[in-house]
Design a protein around this motif. Structure first.
Motif, mmCIF file in Angstrom:
data_model
loop_
_atom_site.group_PDB
_atom_site.id
_atom_site.type_symbol
_atom_site.label_atom_id
_atom_site.label_comp_id
_atom_site.label_asym_id
_atom_site.label_seq_id
_atom_site.Cartn_x
_atom_site.Cartn_y
_atom_site.Cartn_z
ATOM 1 N N PRO A 113 0.810 -1.206 0.000
ATOM 2 C CA PRO A 113 0.000 0.000 0.000
ATOM 3 C C PRO A 113 0.858 1.279 0.000
ATOM 4 C CG PRO A 113 -0.678 -1.503 1.747
ATOM 5 C CD PRO A 113 0.613 -2.004 1.218
ATOM 6 N N GLY B 218 2.503 4.542 1.015
ATOM 7 C CA GLY B 218 2.864 5.097 2.311
ATOM 8 C C GLY B 218 3.532 4.125 3.254
ATOM 9 N N LEU B 219 3.418 2.819 2.984
ATOM 10 C CA LEU B 219 3.996 1.842 3.901
ATOM 11 C C LEU B 219 5.519 1.865 3.864
ATOM 12 C CD1 LEU B 219 3.742 -0.363 5.954
ATOM 13 C CD2 LEU B 219 3.203 -1.993 4.125
ATOM 14 N N GLU C 3 6.899 4.588 5.921
ATOM 15 C CA GLU C 3 6.852 4.253 7.344
ATOM 16 C C GLU C 3 8.049 3.374 7.720
ATOM 17 O OE1 GLU C 3 4.580 4.798 10.024
ATOM 18 O OE2 GLU C 3 3.974 6.497 8.786
ATOM 19 N N ALA D 95 3.022 -1.193 11.531
ATOM 20 C CA ALA D 95 2.723 -0.401 10.334
ATOM 21 C C ALA D 95 2.001 -1.244 9.288
ATOM 22 C CB ALA D 95 4.017 0.177 9.760
ATOM 23 N N ARG E 146 -1.574 -1.679 10.339
ATOM 24 C CA ARG E 146 -2.323 -0.438 10.208
ATOM 25 C C ARG E 146 -2.646 -0.100 8.756
ATOM 26 N NH1 ARG E 146 1.089 2.201 12.628
ATOM 27 N NH2 ARG E 146 2.065 3.483 11.004
ATOM 28 N N LEU E 147 -1.696 -0.374 7.851
ATOM 29 C CA LEU E 147 -1.844 0.069 6.465
ATOM 30 C C LEU E 147 -2.201 -1.042 5.477
ATOM 31 C CD1 LEU E 147 1.180 2.544 6.293
ATOM 32 C CD2 LEU E 147 -1.239 3.099 6.590
#
Length: 539
Positions: free
Chosen positions: A476, A478-479, A482, A528, A531-532
């Motif tokens: 995904p 943005g991962l 992170e 992370a 969450r993602l």
């Protein structure tokens, strides 16, 4: 080929009872054994089609490797002993998932699209591991082969590497070796005894190992090697039952848990070996005088082999390109040692033996090992010819002949077709004997960075997409950012994630300079992912 028979047998005797999607991954199909009957039937049919397409014998191996006893799986082996061609993985997935009423039309479309001549004879070699479900699943595959008018040879309970060996020997008319189990044992054992020669170069090396056979099929092969190598290598075998397969033992358990199996009586600084359920992975380990566990995994094996082969190449005067192939799971300490100390080229590829094997073939001598202990060495035919010519040439010096002869014998010890736990063990023992090394000397060649692996269960593993040999996550969105933030806080920090090829799991790998920080990196990256990427739990 009667397509109505193929479909009717599938419908009536091996119907599809599972509604979920089953995917052919890097190690074939692998899932709960109870839902695989229709898959094995259809893979029997597909093996016949593949045999016709290649005009060669195809292998069909029933195993779930390091998975628990309740699982099983199947993978097809191509003519040269390599994994099934990638384009056919999609074909296998499609055929496994179509409705019973669509089997005939799907088979006919495969034949048309792949330009297969149905009049070409087809033959399949079958092998299976020791799981209680394997015999029935073998019969399901035989039903598929028979329905598609193929012939088969069922070798019963054998290791996965033995199946690969048998396929190659059959397709090369014996030039690689005798296409029997006796031929397999004889080839490896004779070469091992030949290359050992006299005494080791120091008394540090003791010709004895403790072998954890993971309660799998490797125990059978290990017993045969123990008998054939008597007087050369003492093999003490543990975990030989046909139950509790891979349960708190085996290469994967030792690698991930970083502890020896409780059933192996570990002695201080004693060489111990664990293989997995189908005997294609191997790791070494020992416990020191402070009861600290030390793992010598696939990275250690790769560097040991690379150093040995480079030395022999230098002594032989042969100008052959030696290279080593790793995945992102390779410890950063090993990569630094190979590139900067051994000065051997290193290539990084995505996880999976098919990627490693393919890349290794680009070198004259290609060494590949995953950190989990799955790997081998491959040689170009031209390299083998050059090695043998040097060993026999009157123009070669005694030292050159001796080095080339050792290389030639090492080739015979190695099962080039696939990672072979027992063949690799014999290669490691050969090199340790030649170097006069114990496990302490072996481990001292370089320092591993502390590392950690965890798994995150997700709703759908396909939400994860990676690039750069799986070292960078692109979905995904943005991962990866992170992950970059997390590892930037730690010296020599590195972490990456990848989706499992067989289950809805995301694997997290982390390493850094300080052992106390590794757990933090792994857990932060796992959080992370949850969450993602829709994680549901952490293990």
């Amino acid at each position: 080929m009667d397509f109505s028979v193929i479909e009717n047998v599938g419908k009536t005797q091996h119907p599809k009872t599972y509604d979920g999607h089953i995917q052919y991954g890097t190690a074939g199909f692998r899932t709960r054994a109870t839902i695989l009957d229709h898959v094995l039937y259809r893979m029997g049919v597909l093996a016949v089609l593949r045999s016709k397409a290649k005009n060669a014998v195809i292998g069909l191996m029933i195993t779930a490797s390091h998975n628990p006893e309740c699982d099983n799986g199947v993978k097809l082996v191509d003519p040269a002993g390599e994994m099934l061609e990638a384009s056919w993985e999609k074909i296998a997935t499609e055929l496994a998932n179509v409705n019973d009423s669509d089997i005939s039309s799907t088979v006919q479309r495969i034949i048309s699209e792949q330009n297969i001549s149905i009049n070409t004879p087809a033959s399949v070699i079958i092998g299976r591991d020791t799981r209680t479900s394997s015999a029935a699943l073998a019969n399901s595959s035989i039903a598929g082969i028979t329905a598609a008018n193929g012939t088969f040879k069922n070798f019963g309970v054998i290791t996965t590497p033995q199946l690969h060996y048998l396929v190659v020997c059959t397709n090369t008319n014996g030039s690689y070796g005798d296409a029997t189990l006796e031929g397999y044992y004889r080839k490896l054992s004779n070469a091992f005894k030949s290359i050992r020669g006299g005494s080791p170069s120091s008394d540090k090396y003791v010709p004895s190992v403790k072998l954890d056979a993971a309660n799998g099929v490797g125990a059978i092969a290990a017993r045969e090697f123990k008998k054939q190598l008597e007087g050369f290598l003492n093999i003490e075998i543990y975990n030989v039952a046909n139950e509790n397969l891979n349960h708190e033992c085996g290469a994967d358990y030792v690698k991930v848990q970083q502890v020896p199996p409780a059933t192996v009586p570990v002695e201080i600084n004693c060489r111990c070996v664990s293989i997995d359920g189908d005997a294609d992975r191997v790791v070494y380990y020992y416990v020191d005088e402070k009861a600290k566990f030390h793992l010598l995994d696939g990275d250690r094996i790769a560097t040991l082999v690379a150093g040995y082969f480079k030395e022999l190449l230098n002594k032989s005067g042969l100008n052959l390109k030696l290279g080593l192939v790793q995945t992102a799971y390779a410890n950063g300490g090993s990569t630094h040692y190979i590139e900067n100390v051994l000065k051997i080229p290193v290539a990084c590829v995505p996880t999976g033996v098919k990627h490693l094997h393919h890349k290794a073939l680009e070198f004259d001598i290609g060494i590949y090992f995953e950190a989990n202990g799955h790997g081998t060495v491959v040689f170009k035919d031209s390299a083998i010819e050059a090695i043998r010519e040097t060993s026999a040439s009157s123009d070669s010096s005694t030292a050159q002949k001796d080095a080339a002869s050792k290389l030639a014998s090492a080739i015979e010890v190695i099962n080039q077709t696939v990672g072979d736990a027992l063949s690799d063990m014999l290669l490691v023992e050969t090199i340790l004997h030649a170097n006069g090394w114990d496990v302490l000397a072996w481990e001292s060649s370089y320092n591993d960075l502390p590392n950690k692996q965890v798994k995150v269960k997700v709703e759908d593993r396909n939400v994860i997409s990676t690039t750069d040999a799986e070292r960078k996550c692109v979905k995904p969105v943005g991962l990866q950012e992170e992950i970059d933030k997390i590892v930037s806080r730690y010296p020599k920090g590195r972490s990456f994630i990848r989706a499992s090829g067989t289950e809805d799991v995301v694997r997290v790998y982390a390493e850094c300079e300080n052992s106390t920080d590794v757990e933090k990196i792994a857990q932060d990256v796992a959080s992370a992912v949850r969450r993602l990427a829709g994680g549901v739990s952490l293990s």
